[in-house]
Scaffold this motif. Sequence first.
Motif, mmCIF file in Angstrom:
data_model
loop_
_atom_site.group_PDB
_atom_site.id
_atom_site.type_symbol
_atom_site.label_atom_id
_atom_site.label_comp_id
_atom_site.label_asym_id
_atom_site.label_seq_id
_atom_site.Cartn_x
_atom_site.Cartn_y
_atom_site.Cartn_z
ATOM 1 N N LYS A 86 0.839 -1.208 0.000
ATOM 2 C CA LYS A 86 0.000 0.000 0.000
ATOM 3 C C LYS A 86 0.868 1.250 0.000
ATOM 4 O O LYS A 86 0.592 2.228 -0.719
ATOM 5 N N GLN A 87 1.925 1.218 0.828
ATOM 6 C CA GLN A 87 2.818 2.378 0.895
ATOM 7 C C GLN A 87 3.500 2.635 -0.447
ATOM 8 O O GLN A 87 3.670 3.774 -0.874
ATOM 9 N N LYS A 88 3.883 1.523 -1.131
ATOM 10 C CA LYS A 88 4.523 1.665 -2.442
ATOM 11 C C LYS A 88 3.550 2.280 -3.446
ATOM 12 O O LYS A 88 3.910 3.178 -4.217
ATOM 13 N N TYR A 89 2.311 1.815 -3.463
ATOM 14 C CA TYR A 89 1.322 2.367 -4.383
ATOM 15 C C TYR A 89 1.055 3.838 -4.093
ATOM 16 O O TYR A 89 0.910 4.663 -5.003
ATOM 17 N N GLU A 90 0.959 4.181 -2.824
ATOM 18 C CA GLU A 90 0.722 5.586 -2.464
ATOM 19 C C GLU A 90 1.877 6.469 -2.923
ATOM 20 O O GLU A 90 1.661 7.602 -3.386
ATOM 21 N N LEU A 91 3.121 5.986 -2.795
ATOM 22 C CA LEU A 91 4.284 6.753 -3.254
ATOM 23 C C LEU A 91 4.261 6.917 -4.766
ATOM 24 O O LEU A 91 4.532 8.002 -5.297
ATOM 25 N N ASP A 92 3.915 5.821 -5.482
ATOM 26 C CA ASP A 92 3.840 5.903 -6.945
ATOM 27 C C ASP A 92 2.780 6.903 -7.385
ATOM 28 O O ASP A 92 2.994 7.700 -8.310
ATOM 29 N N VAL A 93 1.617 6.881 -6.724
ATOM 30 C CA VAL A 93 0.538 7.815 -7.055
ATOM 31 C C VAL A 93 0.985 9.248 -6.797
ATOM 32 O O VAL A 93 0.730 10.161 -7.601
ATOM 33 N N ALA A 94 1.676 9.472 -5.664
ATOM 34 C CA ALA A 94 2.139 10.826 -5.331
ATOM 35 C C ALA A 94 3.141 11.337 -6.359
ATOM 36 O O ALA A 94 3.077 12.497 -6.790
ATOM 37 N N ASN A 95 4.077 10.459 -6.776
ATOM 38 C CA ASN A 95 5.078 10.877 -7.759
ATOM 39 C C ASN A 95 4.445 11.153 -9.115
ATOM 40 O O ASN A 95 4.784 12.135 -9.781
ATOM 41 N N LEU A 96 3.515 10.291 -9.535
ATOM 42 C CA LEU A 96 2.851 10.504 -10.820
ATOM 43 C C LEU A 96 1.991 11.757 -10.796
ATOM 44 O O LEU A 96 1.914 12.506 -11.782
ATOM 45 N N THR A 97 1.330 12.008 -9.669
ATOM 46 C CA THR A 97 0.530 13.231 -9.525
ATOM 47 C C THR A 97 1.426 14.459 -9.618
ATOM 48 O O THR A 97 1.082 15.456 -10.264
ATOM 49 N N HIS A 98 2.602 14.392 -8.978
ATOM 50 C CA HIS A 98 3.549 15.511 -9.020
ATOM 51 C C HIS A 98 4.032 15.749 -10.456
ATOM 52 O O HIS A 98 4.099 16.893 -10.912
ATOM 53 N N GLN A 99 4.365 14.662 -11.170
ATOM 54 C CA GLN A 99 4.810 14.813 -12.549
ATOM 55 C C GLN A 99 3.720 15.415 -13.424
ATOM 56 O O GLN A 99 3.992 16.254 -14.291
ATOM 57 N N LEU A 100 2.488 14.999 -13.215
ATOM 58 C CA LEU A 100 1.377 15.554 -13.981
ATOM 59 C C LEU A 100 1.207 17.035 -13.707
ATOM 60 O O LEU A 100 0.986 17.828 -14.627
ATOM 61 N N CYS A 115 24.310 28.082 -7.470
ATOM 62 C CA CYS A 115 23.229 29.053 -7.650
ATOM 63 C C CYS A 115 22.089 28.780 -6.667
ATOM 64 O O CYS A 115 21.502 27.693 -6.674
ATOM 65 N N MET A 116 21.762 29.761 -5.838
ATOM 66 C CA MET A 116 20.693 29.614 -4.856
ATOM 67 C C MET A 116 19.318 29.544 -5.530
ATOM 68 O O MET A 116 18.398 28.905 -5.012
ATOM 69 N N SER A 117 19.186 30.161 -6.680
ATOM 70 C CA SER A 117 17.906 30.149 -7.382
ATOM 71 C C SER A 117 17.522 28.731 -7.798
ATOM 72 O O SER A 117 16.346 28.366 -7.737
ATOM 73 N N HIS A 118 18.497 27.934 -8.198
ATOM 74 C CA HIS A 118 18.201 26.551 -8.581
ATOM 75 C C HIS A 118 17.786 25.726 -7.362
ATOM 76 O O HIS A 118 16.916 24.850 -7.466
ATOM 77 N N ALA A 119 18.410 25.989 -6.223
ATOM 78 C CA ALA A 119 18.015 25.287 -5.006
ATOM 79 C C ALA A 119 16.588 25.657 -4.620
ATOM 80 O O ALA A 119 15.781 24.793 -4.245
ATOM 81 N N ARG A 120 16.267 26.928 -4.720
ATOM 82 C CA ARG A 120 14.923 27.389 -4.398
ATOM 83 C C ARG A 120 13.890 26.769 -5.335
ATOM 84 O O ARG A 120 12.786 26.400 -4.915
ATOM 85 N N ARG A 121 14.256 26.640 -6.618
ATOM 86 C CA ARG A 121 13.333 26.131 -7.620
ATOM 87 C C ARG A 121 12.885 24.702 -7.304
ATOM 88 O O ARG A 121 11.756 24.315 -7.595
ATOM 89 N N LYS A 122 13.787 23.918 -6.724
ATOM 90 C CA LYS A 122 13.428 22.544 -6.367
ATOM 91 C C LYS A 122 12.280 22.517 -5.361
ATOM 92 O O LYS A 122 11.378 21.674 -5.458
ATOM 93 N N PHE A 123 12.307 23.439 -4.393
ATOM 94 C CA PHE A 123 11.230 23.492 -3.408
ATOM 95 C C PHE A 123 9.950 24.048 -4.018
ATOM 96 O O PHE A 123 8.843 23.638 -3.656
ATOM 97 N N ASP A 124 10.087 24.972 -4.962
ATOM 98 C CA ASP A 124 8.913 25.498 -5.639
ATOM 99 C C ASP A 124 8.214 24.390 -6.427
ATOM 100 O O ASP A 124 6.984 24.312 -6.455
ATOM 101 N N GLU A 125 8.996 23.521 -7.048
ATOM 102 C CA GLU A 125 8.424 22.400 -7.797
ATOM 103 C C GLU A 125 7.804 21.362 -6.870
ATOM 104 O O GLU A 125 6.935 20.591 -7.297
ATOM 105 N N ALA A 126 8.252 21.336 -5.611
ATOM 106 C CA ALA A 126 7.741 20.345 -4.650
ATOM 107 C C ALA A 126 6.465 20.807 -3.953
ATOM 108 O O ALA A 126 5.920 20.075 -3.117
#
Length: 486
Positions: free
Chosen positions: A9-23, A306-317
């Motif tokens: 169940k945990q694996k499926y929930e992680l897969d769903v979360a990652n696919l939702t994020h990519q979408l 570059c701090m902007s690239h580090a910040r961008r990762k959190f913005d995408e998350a």
Amino acid sequence: MQSSYDSLKQKYELDVANLTHQLEQLKRLIYGKKSERFIPDTSQILNLFSILQSNEEAALEADQIKPAEKIKVDYERNKTNQKGRKLLSNCGHLESETQIVDVDHSEGSIKIGELTTEKLGYRPGKLIVLKTIRPKYKDQQTGEIKVAPMPSEALPKCEADVSLLAQIVVSKFVDHLPEHRQQQMFKRLGVVIPPSTMNDWTHQVASLMKLVALQLRKEILDSQYVQIDESTIKVMFVKKDKTHQGYMWVVNDPKTKNAYFEYQEGRGRAGPKLLLKDYKGKIQSDGYNVYEHIDALYESIDHFCCMSHARRKFDEALTNDKTRASQALVFFQELYKIEDDCRTEGISANDRQLKREYKALPVLQDLRIWMDKQALHVTPQSPIAKAIRYSVERWDKLTKYVNHGEVEIDNNLVENAIRPLALGRKNYLFAGGHEAATNIGHFYTVFSTCKAHEVNPYDYTVWFLNKVANTKITNMHMLTPFAFKN
């Protein structure tokens, strides 16, 4: 049995979360706004402050073009007896401007004729014919014939005047008008310029612009601090109907804002290795691992991230873990506010360093404590975990800007310099070959420098083409946009 079910169940929930994020990222790329501006909720800020207090207490794009259906057509080429230049023979309907270039001659000389040279020129909104007339004189006593020499030309025997050459290259590389669109515009003005002719003119101008581009490269790499980045450019490959993805490596001098574009066929370490082999000083880049190899290869290079690239990762998350991502973005917001204050006050590099050490350093320390704590509670492969890991792995190179007032917090200046390339490739789609891609780099180098110094690129190009024929290659510093302005 229950343990196996929970694990699955945990694996499926992680897969769903990652696919939702990519979408969500894909939808944002296609439909969403490009700005990364972050406005936190008041409750989020209060929650973050409570977290800080507890810490103190504890201590692809790749469009595929379908080949057009091939149709065999039989035809006979129309033969013509016309020799010499053909372009100007169909320009009799255009207005003309005449320039007379005379030569000193004795009183006993008589005019026996004249030599006329015609070029296709450009004036705002129209094409004209520029005529250069050189009278011929014969001395009646000595029989000597005199005629003025032709003025020096950037492209000898070219049918286009420098005014038209400048219009073509500036329209393409500053206004992003591909050559075929310009040909259609000129056709409406009554002149048909063959694609091969216009393309040849562009390549010849590029060979001259290369001299200035290399001079700017030298000046940029002579500085003690540069920013570097790379971007893609599609190149028509040797095989028919195939394109190759090349890369334009860009190095920028933050002090002068001059940028140099260099084309390489790949994205490997060979590009920056060749570009920076003789460089001594500080470089700032994103987290691409090739720069880490360059940093290790050359002891003379001091690498900043570059701090902007580090910040961008959190913005995408944000779509993955809004609570934690928002908390991180508040930290970054405070860091950038300090930088904005420094720019607004116009303080020196030394004063900026002191202000960073006093205000930014505590924020960075709290951010690191927060990331170390959150790393224990996030799923390792989740976007928020990847954002934390990106910053932690590069922490020293991300944060040491604090102790160097001349170094920017990010490499956004070089990313801004790359934007014209991104606009251009959306219009002309691809370069005609590796040589053409190299020439594109020369044009963007010169025209980005014009932009940095607020120089009109058309005026500069006309000035440059009029002077380059009489300038030694060792004096190219006299033909840069900065020299034109001053």
